[in-house]
Enzyme design. Sequence first.
Site, PDB file in Angstrom:
ATOM      1  N   GLY A  46      -0.553   4.846  -0.934  1.00 51.00           N
ATOM      2  CA  GLY A  46      -1.693   5.402  -0.195  1.00 51.00           C
ATOM      3  C   GLY A  46      -1.307   6.564   0.700  1.00 51.00           C
ATOM      4  O   GLY A  46      -0.164   7.049   0.655  1.00 51.00           O
ATOM      5  N   GLY A  86       0.836  -1.211   0.000  1.00 50.12           N
ATOM      6  CA  GLY A  86       0.000   0.000   0.000  1.00 50.12           C
ATOM      7  C   GLY A  86       0.861   1.248   0.000  1.00 50.12           C
ATOM      8  O   GLY A  86       0.512   2.261   0.614  1.00 50.12           O
ATOM      9  N   LYS A 133     -10.403  -4.494  11.861  1.00 52.26           N
ATOM     10  CA  LYS A 133      -9.289  -4.030  12.700  1.00 52.26           C
ATOM     11  C   LYS A 133      -9.188  -4.862  13.988  1.00 52.26           C
ATOM     12  O   LYS A 133      -8.085  -5.224  14.397  1.00 52.26           O
ATOM     13  CB  LYS A 133      -9.435  -2.536  13.026  1.00 52.26           C
ATOM     14  CG  LYS A 133      -9.188  -1.621  11.822  1.00 52.26           C
ATOM     15  CD  LYS A 133      -7.800  -1.816  11.249  1.00 52.26           C
ATOM     16  CE  LYS A 133      -7.483  -0.925  10.078  1.00 52.26           C
ATOM     17  NZ  LYS A 133      -6.235  -1.322   9.389  1.00 52.26           N
ATOM     18  N   ILE A 154      -0.571  -1.754  -6.140  1.00 48.02           N
ATOM     19  CA  ILE A 154      -1.508  -2.562  -6.939  1.00 48.02           C
ATOM     20  C   ILE A 154      -1.718  -1.881  -8.285  1.00 48.02           C
ATOM     21  O   ILE A 154      -1.492  -0.674  -8.415  1.00 48.02           O
ATOM     22  CB  ILE A 154      -2.876  -2.769  -6.239  1.00 48.02           C
ATOM     23  CG1 ILE A 154      -3.469  -1.430  -5.772  1.00 48.02           C
ATOM     24  CG2 ILE A 154      -2.760  -3.750  -5.087  1.00 48.02           C
ATOM     25  CD1 ILE A 154      -4.923  -1.502  -5.365  1.00 48.02           C
ATOM     26  N   TYR A 188     -15.106  -1.894   8.856  1.00 49.74           N
ATOM     27  CA  TYR A 188     -13.736  -1.424   9.070  1.00 49.74           C
ATOM     28  C   TYR A 188     -13.267  -1.828  10.475  1.00 49.74           C
ATOM     29  O   TYR A 188     -12.187  -2.403  10.649  1.00 49.74           O
ATOM     30  CB  TYR A 188     -13.713   0.105   8.911  1.00 49.74           C
ATOM     31  CG  TYR A 188     -12.370   0.759   9.102  1.00 49.74           C
ATOM     32  CD1 TYR A 188     -11.342   0.558   8.193  1.00 49.74           C
ATOM     33  CD2 TYR A 188     -12.141   1.605  10.181  1.00 49.74           C
ATOM     34  CE1 TYR A 188     -10.112   1.178   8.369  1.00 49.74           C
ATOM     35  CE2 TYR A 188     -10.922   2.234  10.357  1.00 49.74           C
ATOM     36  CZ  TYR A 188      -9.915   2.022   9.444  1.00 49.74           C
ATOM     37  OH  TYR A 188      -8.708   2.638   9.618  1.00 49.74           O
ATOM     38  N   ILE A 203      -2.208  -7.435  -1.887  1.00 45.03           N
ATOM     39  CA  ILE A 203      -2.221  -8.150  -0.602  1.00 45.03           C
ATOM     40  C   ILE A 203      -3.082  -9.413  -0.640  1.00 45.03           C
ATOM     41  O   ILE A 203      -2.896 -10.325   0.162  1.00 45.03           O
ATOM     42  CB  ILE A 203      -2.648  -7.194   0.540  1.00 45.03           C
ATOM     43  CG1 ILE A 203      -2.292  -7.784   1.897  1.00 45.03           C
ATOM     44  CG2 ILE A 203      -4.150  -6.881   0.460  1.00 45.03           C
ATOM     45  CD1 ILE A 203      -2.288  -6.825   3.035  1.00 45.03           C
TER      46      ILE A 203
HETATM   47  N1  SER Z   1      -9.147   7.569   9.372  1.00 44.70           N
HETATM   48  C1  SER Z   1      -9.881   6.338   9.541  1.00 44.70           C
HETATM   49  C2  SER Z   1     -11.240   6.477   9.005  1.00 44.70           C
HETATM   50  O1  SER Z   1     -11.806   7.535   9.172  1.00 44.70           O
HETATM   51  C3  SER Z   1      -9.940   5.948  10.977  1.00 44.70           C
HETATM   52  O2  SER Z   1      -8.812   5.213  11.333  1.00 44.70           O
HETATM   53  O3  SER Z   1     -11.763   5.576   8.465  1.00 44.70           O
END
Ligand code: SER
Length: 326
Positions: free
Chosen positions: A11, A8, A146, A34, A142, A54
């Site tokens: 990014g 990545g 995590k 990528i 998300y 990945i």
């Molecule tokens: N910056 C991220 C988000 O807003 C949080 O870790 O998704």
Amino acid sequence: MKNVLIIGATGQIGSELTMKLREHCSGDVVAGFIKGAEPTGVLLESGPSAEVDITNAQQIADAVEKYHVDTIYNLAALLSAVAEGKPQLAWKIGVGGLYNVLEVSREKGCAVFTPSSIGSFGASTPHDRTPQDTIQRPTTMYGVTKVTGELLSDYYARRFGVDTRSVRFPGLISYTTLPGGGTTDYAVEIYYAAVKGETFKCPIKAGTYMDMMYMPDALRAAIEIMEADPTKFIHRNSFNIASMSFDPEKIYESIRLQVPDFKMEYEVDPLRQAIADSWPNSLDDTCARIEWGWLPAYGLDEMTSDMLYNLRKKLNIPEPAEALNQ
Ligand code: SER
């Protein structure tokens, strides 16, 4: 840490971390990218790069082999708001991808850094000075990826001796590369509006506090934790780190100190607002301070000065004083 692979690398974090590690490390720092996000300019010219998707374990293994990589920075992820639109892909990258990285690292003996996030917490977490060890029941994909990543990384450390380490990043603010679809992105976009002289339409309500961090502090954290003496670690995946917490009104005020006629109005995005409401207001980072010496350098006003200065430079917008002289 000698030869490093950054997955990545083009990014928001990767583009800056790659350059910083190339100054810092004695070996190769490989920019993993990528298709469609190839490195360009100085990122391309200053060191080796390799296509590393990945989700493709063979590509990770090939790059590790070719460059004798001893440390992998796994920065591939879909940020929170985008991940809600593509939850299956977010899982595939965040968890399937991490599994590939950990398996390659188990076989080849690499250390692994995979950021976690304030998004790993949820509505049932204590919101103020959120402790290091507390309830983690996020309601976003998300956050689910995590928390899973934290557990899987700790499992690989305990079971296979893979040297996994991680921090829970707050919203990251930088002027080099834009973040892609996070809940905290407003705190980057507001600076672009301020230097361009535009009215900022804020997608997050006044009074919504979230932890934020300026990119130089975040890069330092990512490097310092990988170089820390692990005998002092009680935790590994993942450490709370913090430097500032603010709501839209506070960052607006900070910018108005330097751009007095800057205007902001609210146009709240219900998805981002719901995510922000479920996240902590501020993290307690005592464990990171004690176990590996974490110390932030930037507060809100220092960050504002630096962001405004560098964004004007990047976008070729004269400093207000220069504009008066023209
Ligand atoms: N910056 C991220 C988000 O807003 C949080 O870790 O998704």
